[in-house]
Design a protein around this motif. Sequence first.
Motif, PDB file in Angstrom:
ATOM      1  N   PHE A 109     -27.585 -13.793 -21.105  1.00 44.03           N
ATOM      2  CA  PHE A 109     -28.652 -13.918 -21.807  1.00 44.03           C
ATOM      3  C   PHE A 109     -30.123 -13.552 -20.981  1.00 44.03           C
ATOM      4  O   PHE A 109     -31.054 -12.928 -21.175  1.00 44.03           O
ATOM      5  N   THR A 110     -30.173 -14.596 -20.048  1.00 49.41           N
ATOM      6  CA  THR A 110     -31.186 -14.441 -18.858  1.00 49.41           C
ATOM      7  C   THR A 110     -31.279 -12.815 -18.374  1.00 49.41           C
ATOM      8  O   THR A 110     -32.567 -12.407 -18.345  1.00 49.41           O
ATOM      9  N   VAL A 159     -30.617 -10.161 -19.707  1.00 45.72           N
ATOM     10  CA  VAL A 159     -31.076  -9.134 -20.712  1.00 45.72           C
ATOM     11  C   VAL A 159     -32.591  -9.377 -21.005  1.00 45.72           C
ATOM     12  O   VAL A 159     -33.358  -8.713 -21.081  1.00 45.72           O
ATOM     13  N   THR A 160     -32.781 -10.715 -21.600  1.00 54.46           N
ATOM     14  CA  THR A 160     -34.398 -11.210 -21.617  1.00 54.46           C
ATOM     15  C   THR A 160     -35.118 -10.730 -20.688  1.00 54.46           C
ATOM     16  O   THR A 160     -36.329 -10.513 -20.992  1.00 54.46           O
ATOM     17  N   GLU A 161     -34.756 -11.011 -19.431  1.00 57.23           N
ATOM     18  CA  GLU A 161     -35.508 -10.655 -18.277  1.00 57.23           C
ATOM     19  C   GLU A 161     -36.008  -9.202 -18.202  1.00 57.23           C
ATOM     20  O   GLU A 161     -37.224  -8.974 -17.965  1.00 57.23           O
ATOM     21  N   ASP A 194     -38.331  -8.157 -20.927  1.00 57.05           N
ATOM     22  CA  ASP A 194     -39.705  -8.987 -20.483  1.00 57.05           C
ATOM     23  C   ASP A 194     -40.275  -7.844 -19.437  1.00 57.05           C
ATOM     24  O   ASP A 194     -41.649  -7.611 -19.803  1.00 57.05           O
ATOM     25  N   VAL A 205     -32.514  -3.200 -28.112  1.00 56.58           N
ATOM     26  CA  VAL A 205     -31.413  -3.864 -27.381  1.00 56.58           C
ATOM     27  C   VAL A 205     -30.425  -3.697 -28.431  1.00 56.58           C
ATOM     28  O   VAL A 205     -30.215  -4.186 -29.491  1.00 56.58           O
ATOM     29  N   ARG A 215     -31.513  -5.025 -31.914  1.00 55.48           N
ATOM     30  CA  ARG A 215     -32.932  -6.110 -31.839  1.00 55.48           C
ATOM     31  C   ARG A 215     -34.092  -5.334 -31.206  1.00 55.48           C
ATOM     32  O   ARG A 215     -33.945  -4.676 -30.295  1.00 55.48           O
ATOM     33  N   TYR A 242     -37.588  -5.268 -29.933  1.00 53.99           N
ATOM     34  CA  TYR A 242     -38.624  -5.848 -29.387  1.00 53.99           C
ATOM     35  C   TYR A 242     -39.940  -5.123 -29.152  1.00 53.99           C
ATOM     36  O   TYR A 242     -40.070  -4.013 -28.701  1.00 53.99           O
ATOM     37  N   ASP A 292     -46.289  -8.698 -28.149  1.00 51.04           N
ATOM     38  CA  ASP A 292     -46.880  -9.550 -29.120  1.00 51.04           C
ATOM     39  C   ASP A 292     -46.248  -9.331 -30.376  1.00 51.04           C
ATOM     40  O   ASP A 292     -47.357  -9.702 -31.441  1.00 51.04           O
ATOM     41  N   GLN A 293     -45.133  -9.002 -30.817  1.00 50.45           N
ATOM     42  CA  GLN A 293     -44.620  -9.109 -32.030  1.00 50.45           C
ATOM     43  C   GLN A 293     -43.277  -9.821 -32.076  1.00 50.45           C
ATOM     44  O   GLN A 293     -42.488 -10.014 -31.188  1.00 50.45           O
ATOM     45  N   PRO A 294     -42.800 -10.579 -33.467  1.00 52.70           N
ATOM     46  CA  PRO A 294     -41.709 -10.933 -33.609  1.00 52.70           C
ATOM     47  C   PRO A 294     -40.448 -10.102 -33.136  1.00 52.70           C
ATOM     48  O   PRO A 294     -40.554  -9.060 -33.462  1.00 52.70           O
ATOM     49  N   VAL A 295     -39.552 -10.620 -32.767  1.00 53.56           N
ATOM     50  CA  VAL A 295     -38.244  -9.674 -32.484  1.00 53.56           C
ATOM     51  C   VAL A 295     -37.660  -9.400 -33.945  1.00 53.56           C
ATOM     52  O   VAL A 295     -37.663 -10.375 -34.827  1.00 53.56           O
TER      53      VAL A 295
END
Lengths: 186, 186
Positions: A121-122, A124-126, A129, A141, A150, A152, A155-158
Amino acid sequence: MAVALEKRTYTIDDLWELSHRSDKRMELVKGELRELAPANDEHGYVASQLLLVVAQFVKQHRLGYTFAAETGFVLSEEPATVRAPDFAFVSRERAPEDWSRHFARYIPDLVAEVVSPNDTFTEVTEKVDDWLRSGVRVVWVVDPAQQTVRVYRPDQPVRVLRAEDTLSGEEVLPGFECKVSEIFAR
Amino acid sequence: MAVTAEKEIYTLQNLQEISRTVTGRWEVVRGRLRELAPANFKHGVIAGRLFARLYQFAESHGVGYVLMAETGFILSEEPVTLRAPDVAFVRRERVPTGDLPEQFAHFAPDLVVEVLSPSDTYSALAEKVGDWLEAGVALVWVVDPQGKKVYIYRKEQPVRVVGDDEILSGEDVLPGFECRVSEIFT
């Protein structure tokens, strides 16, 4: 999946050098070298399906350029970060006049990352970002295990798209539409 | 938390049976049983610290219940999904007056805390956060001990990241609750 290598700070020139001496795929994250293991077959297949539909659309509408998995993009010089997405699209506005024949020092408009079952998780999330903070407008993703994409955006919701939903190019690839299930179908 | 097993399709009626036969922590995700590995030491310490702070605040303000890791929440019935967060907060008015129910909660918590383990995959964690938000959880904190930060998820809102030197807030879910992120990780 990335594996951290020896601890020392690398520069973009170091990575460039290394990429000529080694046939391994590597990324540089804040000066730290990360080796990218070869992908599993489903990962490679799904990435190629996505590339196929998007590349065709981009070419047909002369919107810009698409890049396959090995391409390195410089996200920051200091600390040095060079990421290699599974797929990238660069609009004509952002693309250079001619190829640099070096790592790309321009930022894609759209990036897709296909996740492997072991990707943490870390990690992919990084990655997401990093892309968004560098100016990428949309990150897809793609998760073959969940059959989801998903979306991304800064400044918008996933947004979570499932098999029956439509993946849209929005204003980045105006007019592009593709059923999510189409990317995963064998 | 890591997934260790995945078996056949379960229904709401089977949940009691699973409680009797499976001894460890488990969840059911769209009818499929997932056994969860016990947490590592650091994970336990961090979840404990957050629990203690949330508990103290909720008790002293009489705003609701803070629940520990083993509590099961039924998020959907058909197919059945039962999730167990690391820490949860439920507002007092959500719980029927009188004796506390001696069954799984048939509603979603107001706040959920998930502490990452190094092995947590993107696929499983992103799915879990999505399930919580879809079920109506107002605020989800994903706590990253390695990155020393907290990811904040709310429905229809962009993901926010709270760093080590910043303050984690209960926002409108636990108004007045504040905690310095570094306190959780030191």
